[in-house]
Scaffold this active site. Sequence first.
Site, PDB file in Angstrom:
ATOM      1  N   GLY A 126     -23.637  27.091 -29.335  1.00  0.00           N
ATOM      2  CA  GLY A 126     -23.008  26.168 -30.260  1.00  0.00           C
ATOM      3  C   GLY A 126     -23.837  24.950 -30.616  1.00  0.00           C
ATOM      4  O   GLY A 126     -25.048  25.031 -30.836  1.00  0.00           O
ATOM      5  N   ILE A 127     -23.181  23.801 -30.676  1.00  0.00           N
ATOM      6  CA  ILE A 127     -23.840  22.561 -31.065  1.00  0.00           C
ATOM      7  C   ILE A 127     -24.964  22.225 -30.096  1.00  0.00           C
ATOM      8  O   ILE A 127     -26.054  21.818 -30.508  1.00  0.00           O
ATOM      9  CB  ILE A 127     -22.811  21.418 -31.140  1.00  0.00           C
ATOM     10  CG1 ILE A 127     -21.844  21.638 -32.312  1.00  0.00           C
ATOM     11  CG2 ILE A 127     -23.511  20.064 -31.289  1.00  0.00           C
ATOM     12  CD1 ILE A 127     -20.692  20.645 -32.360  1.00  0.00           C
ATOM     13  N   GLY A 128     -24.731  22.385 -28.809  1.00  0.00           N
ATOM     14  CA  GLY A 128     -25.751  22.052 -27.823  1.00  0.00           C
ATOM     15  C   GLY A 128     -27.017  22.861 -27.988  1.00  0.00           C
ATOM     16  O   GLY A 128     -28.134  22.317 -27.896  1.00  0.00           O
ATOM     17  N   TYR A 169      -8.231  16.320 -24.850  1.00  0.00           N
ATOM     18  CA  TYR A 169      -9.527  16.397 -25.516  1.00  0.00           C
ATOM     19  C   TYR A 169      -9.760  15.150 -26.364  1.00  0.00           C
ATOM     20  O   TYR A 169     -10.804  14.499 -26.269  1.00  0.00           O
ATOM     21  CB  TYR A 169      -9.588  17.650 -26.386  1.00  0.00           C
ATOM     22  CG  TYR A 169     -10.818  17.754 -27.251  1.00  0.00           C
ATOM     23  CD1 TYR A 169     -12.045  18.094 -26.695  1.00  0.00           C
ATOM     24  CD2 TYR A 169     -10.750  17.525 -28.625  1.00  0.00           C
ATOM     25  CE1 TYR A 169     -13.181  18.199 -27.490  1.00  0.00           C
ATOM     26  CE2 TYR A 169     -11.880  17.626 -29.421  1.00  0.00           C
ATOM     27  CZ  TYR A 169     -13.088  17.953 -28.850  1.00  0.00           C
ATOM     28  OH  TYR A 169     -14.215  18.052 -29.635  1.00  0.00           O
TER      29      TYR A 169
END
Length: 264
Positions: free
Chosen positions: A18-20, A154
């Site tokens: 994903g983003i990481g 979250y």
Amino acid sequence: MHIDLSGKTAVVSGSTAGIGLAIATGIAASGADTIVNGRNQRAVDEAVATVRAKASGAKVRGIAADLGTRAGCDAFLKDVPDADILINNLGMYGPSDIFATSDDEWERYFQINVMSGVRLTRAYLKDMMERRWGRVVFVSSESGLNIPSDMLAYGFTKTAQLSIARGIAKFAAASGVTVNSVLPGPTMTDGVREMLRETAQKQSKSIEQAADEFVVSSRGTSIIRRITMPEEVANMVVYICSPQASATTGAALRVDGGIVDTIA
């Protein structure tokens, strides 16, 4: 603009997908010695291979450690005692309204989403300040401002990240170290793909179509009217880590497609 991070060591927590993973790829492509992290060694190895395939000549290695725990952070820091760039990307998310979230679950969100970044920043910040150069980025979310009632824990942790990043930026004033937050909107990660897979199949649509429709229906203020791609978030992060971004600190930088409906 040419971004050159050669000679810098970068840590990207939670970066096996994903983003990481997109951030790790972008940082490595800009020349930094990049550390990929995840809990599972196989996932870490696969992520390292992906970065090397996408970023020719990348200097990248992986370390498996559960950074959502104190013990995991301690073990990781023994392997990587110093860094010039820290991307606090590790995070978890899921449905969790006020009735559905137990005390243990609140604590789990806090340890993974908040304390992982606090511990790593605390470990690396002093040396950054002494060297008069460093970059710290907290990957927050537009949910830190638009708190979702069905993902309360979250949203809370993402708001906490904004406060922590701003406070650390002020603590590091005039040191040459910048500390910022990035706020993605809904992003096409593997988790989002899986979440939308059943809906897409039932409606005979592609996952991409389902994702864009989800953004329009659930985030009606979106200006781009589509889901964000991980690389779009990574582009912002790579820029903030660059020497060219030396005057940007204490900021909450939105990559949300215009979802947060404020001017400032």
